[in-house]
Write a protein that holds these residues in place. Structure first.
Motif, PDB file in Angstrom:
ATOM      1  N   GLU A  29     -16.409   6.789  -6.717  1.00  0.00           N
ATOM      2  CA  GLU A  29     -15.489   6.366  -5.600  1.00  0.00           C
ATOM      3  C   GLU A  29     -14.796   5.340  -5.993  1.00  0.00           C
ATOM      4  O   GLU A  29     -13.593   5.415  -5.612  1.00  0.00           O
ATOM      5  N   ARG A  30     -15.327   4.202  -6.430  1.00  0.00           N
ATOM      6  CA  ARG A  30     -14.801   3.047  -6.592  1.00  0.00           C
ATOM      7  C   ARG A  30     -13.451   3.357  -7.898  1.00  0.00           C
ATOM      8  O   ARG A  30     -12.517   2.815  -7.604  1.00  0.00           O
ATOM      9  N   ARG A  31     -13.745   3.944  -8.787  1.00  0.00           N
ATOM     10  CA  ARG A  31     -12.670   4.349  -9.717  1.00  0.00           C
ATOM     11  C   ARG A  31     -11.405   5.069  -8.820  1.00  0.00           C
ATOM     12  O   ARG A  31     -10.387   4.837  -8.976  1.00  0.00           O
ATOM     13  N   LEU A  32     -11.842   5.961  -8.169  1.00  0.00           N
ATOM     14  CA  LEU A  32     -10.755   6.886  -7.569  1.00  0.00           C
ATOM     15  C   LEU A  32     -10.017   5.661  -6.615  1.00  0.00           C
ATOM     16  O   LEU A  32      -8.883   5.685  -6.373  1.00  0.00           O
ATOM     17  N   LYS A  38      -6.009   3.144  -3.432  1.00  0.00           N
ATOM     18  CA  LYS A  38      -5.891   1.876  -2.990  1.00  0.00           C
ATOM     19  C   LYS A  38      -4.179   1.418  -2.690  1.00  0.00           C
ATOM     20  O   LYS A  38      -4.019   0.965  -1.723  1.00  0.00           O
ATOM     21  N   ASP A  39      -3.587   1.723  -3.798  1.00  0.00           N
ATOM     22  CA  ASP A  39      -2.111   1.511  -3.814  1.00  0.00           C
ATOM     23  C   ASP A  39      -1.386   2.522  -3.535  1.00  0.00           C
ATOM     24  O   ASP A  39      -0.149   2.672  -3.874  1.00  0.00           O
ATOM     25  N   TYR A  40      -1.848   3.667  -3.082  1.00  0.00           N
ATOM     26  CA  TYR A  40      -1.018   5.064  -2.981  1.00  0.00           C
ATOM     27  C   TYR A  40      -0.171   4.832  -1.818  1.00  0.00           C
ATOM     28  O   TYR A  40      -0.595   3.955  -0.801  1.00  0.00           O
ATOM     29  N   PRO A  41       1.209   5.215  -1.787  1.00  0.00           N
ATOM     30  CA  PRO A  41       2.084   4.887  -1.054  1.00  0.00           C
ATOM     31  C   PRO A  41       1.992   5.547   0.401  1.00  0.00           C
ATOM     32  O   PRO A  41       2.329   4.934   1.359  1.00  0.00           O
ATOM     33  N   VAL A  42       0.954   6.538   0.941  1.00  0.00           N
ATOM     34  CA  VAL A  42       0.784   6.852   2.232  1.00  0.00           C
ATOM     35  C   VAL A  42      -0.766   6.240   2.483  1.00  0.00           C
ATOM     36  O   VAL A  42      -1.538   6.339   1.503  1.00  0.00           O
ATOM     37  N   LYS A  43      -1.011   5.477   3.514  1.00  0.00           N
ATOM     38  CA  LYS A  43      -2.304   4.886   3.804  1.00  0.00           C
ATOM     39  C   LYS A  43      -3.424   5.789   3.867  1.00  0.00           C
ATOM     40  O   LYS A  43      -3.507   6.911   4.258  1.00  0.00           O
ATOM     41  N   VAL A  44      -4.503   5.572   2.774  1.00  0.00           N
ATOM     42  CA  VAL A  44      -5.653   6.207   2.846  1.00  0.00           C
ATOM     43  C   VAL A  44      -6.886   5.139   3.014  1.00  0.00           C
ATOM     44  O   VAL A  44      -6.708   3.903   2.605  1.00  0.00           O
ATOM     45  N   TYR A  45      -7.808   5.663   3.950  1.00  0.00           N
ATOM     46  CA  TYR A  45      -9.026   4.753   4.273  1.00  0.00           C
ATOM     47  C   TYR A  45     -10.377   5.007   3.517  1.00  0.00           C
ATOM     48  O   TYR A  45     -10.402   6.558   3.201  1.00  0.00           O
TER      49      TYR A  45
END
Length: 136
Positions: A29-32, A38-45
């Motif tokens: 999970e940490r790697r992904l 984390k810096d994907y242009p669409v917000k991911v929680y």
């Protein structure tokens, strides 16, 4: 999905547990998270509360849940639990993408490509549906 339940995603009873899980993510999970989402242009929680569950990752605009499954998910009990959980999430119009820890460790780039493609497809799909709703 027109028959989907209204979705709030908030369950205050799980709020503290989700914070603990965010601080104690698995290595996969940490790697992904740090290498891609984390810096994907669409917000991911990460470790997001949805109804009575905490999902690994959630992208609201794409109505997409991303799960990274360890070995406990492949027991009889784990498979049954995940099936019930996925059914409930799908009632909210969410799609659940599942990958194994092994997938993350051996096919990381292709997993990232699959997630990116799914997010883009679902966002386009929902934008299209919104643009063709009839006036009432």
């Amino acid at each position: 999905m027109d028959e989907s339940k209204p979705f709030t995603g908030y369950n205050k009873e799980l709020k503290d547990r989700s914070r603990v899980l965010r601080k104690n993510m698995t290595p996969e999970e940490r790697r992904l998270w740090y290498a891609f989402l984390k810096d994907y242009p669409v917000k991911v929680y990460r470790q997001r509360v949805i109804d009575g569950y905490i999902v690994d990752f959630y992208c609201s605009p794409a109505k997409l849940v991303i799960e990274i499954d360890g070995t406990q998910h492949y027991t009889t009990e784990g498979l049954e639990y995940d099936s019930i959980r996925s059914d409930l999430l799908e009632q909210y119009g969410l799609e659940v993408l599942r990958f194994t820890n092994r997938d993350i460790n051996t096919r990381f780039c292709s997993i990232c490509d699959a997630i990116h493609s799914k997010i883009q497809y679902r966002m386009k799909k929902f934008r299209l549906q919104e643009s063709i709703k009839p006036d009432v």
